[in-house]
Design a protein around this motif. Structure first.
Motif, PDB file in Angstrom:
ATOM      1  N   VAL A  47       0.839  -1.206   0.000  1.00 59.00           N
ATOM      2  CA  VAL A  47       0.000   0.000   0.000  1.00 59.00           C
ATOM      3  C   VAL A  47       0.867   1.246   0.000  1.00 59.00           C
ATOM      4  O   VAL A  47       0.609   2.212  -0.736  1.00 59.00           O
ATOM      5  CB  VAL A  47      -0.938  -0.001   1.225  1.00 59.00           C
ATOM      6  N   ARG A  48       1.915   1.234   0.812  1.00 61.68           N
ATOM      7  CA  ARG A  48       2.803   2.395   0.874  1.00 61.68           C
ATOM      8  C   ARG A  48       3.484   2.643  -0.470  1.00 61.68           C
ATOM      9  O   ARG A  48       3.583   3.789  -0.917  1.00 61.68           O
ATOM     10  CB  ARG A  48       3.854   2.156   1.963  1.00 61.68           C
ATOM     11  N   LEU A  49       3.974   1.588  -1.091  1.00 62.01           N
ATOM     12  CA  LEU A  49       4.577   1.716  -2.415  1.00 62.01           C
ATOM     13  C   LEU A  49       3.609   2.368  -3.398  1.00 62.01           C
ATOM     14  O   LEU A  49       3.984   3.269  -4.166  1.00 62.01           O
ATOM     15  CB  LEU A  49       4.986   0.336  -2.939  1.00 62.01           C
ATOM     16  N   LEU A  50       2.376   1.919  -3.394  1.00 62.48           N
ATOM     17  CA  LEU A  50       1.373   2.439  -4.315  1.00 62.48           C
ATOM     18  C   LEU A  50       1.041   3.896  -4.017  1.00 62.48           C
ATOM     19  O   LEU A  50       0.960   4.724  -4.943  1.00 62.48           O
ATOM     20  CB  LEU A  50       0.114   1.583  -4.242  1.00 62.48           C
ATOM     21  N   GLU A  51       0.840   4.218  -2.746  1.00 66.87           N
ATOM     22  CA  GLU A  51       0.506   5.598  -2.404  1.00 66.87           C
ATOM     23  C   GLU A  51       1.630   6.546  -2.796  1.00 66.87           C
ATOM     24  O   GLU A  51       1.373   7.638  -3.340  1.00 66.87           O
ATOM     25  CB  GLU A  51       0.201   5.716  -0.914  1.00 66.87           C
TER      26      GLU A  51
END
Length: 449
Positions: free
Chosen positions: A314-318
């Motif tokens: 999720v962090r990578l995507l955000e």
């Protein structure tokens, strides 16, 4: 060391694939990647000069290219490369200490030392454990390394993404060394500040497509984009409109249960930048915006990794979606109209399907940008369309026939430009779709043939 050995496997065929690879191509690609790994530096020049040989080779392979096309991809890339300098073993020994590591960061000439270091680390611990330690352990040091992956118009994470997608430790080591040695444009403070704001609950999440619109509607952000910043335009707009960009970007928030949908949203919205055209001009893809697209495919590859925690995915995507907004702003926040795509009448590619696009694109003389763009679009179609059918197209501005149409725009505008003059801006692309001057050299529609 096993890490330095390139050995591709049919178990990792690559995303966006339509057909099996011809016999012998896995072996040839492995051989050419091995040659690049041993002979060439990551930077062929000091500013905005990244080695694209692995990108081009692996994309051509995934797109079904044969021996001729693979050799073309290698030959188009190696002539400009710098030789790989030998590592300084005394320096490499010291890089295991985080403070000494940081002393050598952000310096292109340290690439060989970082490469040797990460090869040793991966040989001892495995590439997945090394990535978890150096990028996902949530320490200040890991946060710095993670942010560095997004530097240089996404190039380190693109390179690393190929290593993850094709399960190649040598490419993972190259990608990490790339991140560690790349000069910094200070995007880490932007990432951490937007993340803090997003977690504060003081800003509500909004669909990404709406945030693109907010970027364009913000006068201060538009005026903060300067063409003369050149390849450093991302750094420039962050300096001049930092608070405004943080406020908008923090609104791109993804819940763990919405990871796949959020990934599709990022891919579709990023592809919309391909519709940033100039009225009255022949259609061209913008060089800076195309990287938003070519990088997007690797977030699907990362999502597939069972060793990576959902919160890190999720962090990578955000971070990707938020940086996409910065690069959209930095390039002039060009107006994006879907009719620029929907109304396009193909020329060279008229009547083609994806197989024809793949085949013909593999033969274009290029450093990998064309084929990477094509594969990412086809993959985008595969990922996004199921979400469009479920929830409608409002959050997915590129959908349906638009994927193939964008690919046709790309092919028709690049195929006849055989080779770019060394050291000059490629004529395949427009270099700043949101600014007036880059369009001066693009033919008018009425004079296009």
């Amino acid at each position: 060391m096993a890490t330095t050995k390139v050995l591709l496997s049919p178990e990792h065929p690559g995303l966006g694939r339509l057909d099996p690879s011809p016999p012998g191509t896995l072996e040839l690609t492995s051989e050419l990647l091995q040659k690049n790994h041993e002979k060439y530096h990551m930077y062929f020049r000091d500013v905005a000069g990244h080695n694209h040989i692995p990108h081009s080779l692996l994309t051509v392979l995934a797109m079904g290219g044969g021996r001729k096309e693979l050799n073309r991809a290698y030959d188009d890339g190696y002539v400009i490369q710098r030789p790989l300098a030998p590592a300084d073993r005394e320096v490499v020994k010291k890089l295991g200490d985080a403070e000494r590591f940081k002393e050598h960061m952000y310096t292109l000439t340290e690439y060989s030392n970082f490469l040797a270091f990460f090869e040793q680390e991966i040989d001892a611990k495995g590439w997945k454990a090394v990535l978890n330690k150096y990028c996902f352990s949530r320490t200040p040091f890991a946060d710095t390394m993670l942010s560095q992956l997004y530097e240089g118009l996404y190039h380190p994470i693109i390179h690393l993404g190929f290593g993850v997608e094709f399960d190649q430790p040598s490419l993972v080591a190259e990608g990490l060394a790339h991140a560690a040695s790349h000069d910094s444009s200070q995007i880490e403070p932007f990432f951490l500040e937007t993340e803090k704001l997003a977690k504060s609950s003081s800003v509500k999440p909004k669909p990404l497509v709406g945030l693109y619109a907010e970027i364009r509607a913000n006068q201060k952000i538009r005026e903060a984009a300067w063409l003369k910043d050149g390849p450093l335009r991302g750094q420039g707009v962050l300096k001049r409109a930092h608070d405004e960009l943080v406020q908008i970007a923090a609104q791109f928030q993804v819940k763990p249960e919405d990871l796949e949908r959020g990934t599709a949203e990022m891919i579709s919205c990023g592809a919309l930048t391909s519709a940033a055209q100039k009225a009255g001009k022949t259609r061209k893809i913008d060089f800076f915006y195309l990287h938003i697209v070519t990088c997007s495919i690797f977030f699907s590859a990362l999502n597939q990794q069972d060793w990576l925690k959902i919160e890190d995915k999720v962090r990578l995507l955000e971070w990707k979606g938020r940086l996409d907004l910065v690069w959209y702003a930095a390039n002039g926040a060009a107006e994006m109209k879907s009719e620029n795509v929907l109304g396009y009448e193909p020329s060279l590619s008229k009547g083609w399907d994806w197989r024809a696009i793949y085949k013909e694109s593999n033969e274009i003389h290029d450093d990998g940008h064309v084929v990477k763009f094509m594969r990412a679009l086809k993959h985008g179609e595969d990922v996004v369309e199921p979400h469009v059918k479920q929830e409608g197209a409002a959050s997915f501005p590129v959908h349906g026939d638009m994927w193939l149409k964008i690919a046709q725009i790309c092919y028709d505008s690049t195929a006849t430009i055989e080779r770019d003059p060394p050291g000059q801006l490629s004529k395949k692309w427009v270099w700043g779709a949101g600014f007036e001057p880059p369009w001066f050299q693009i033919p008018d529609l009425k004079s296009a043939v």
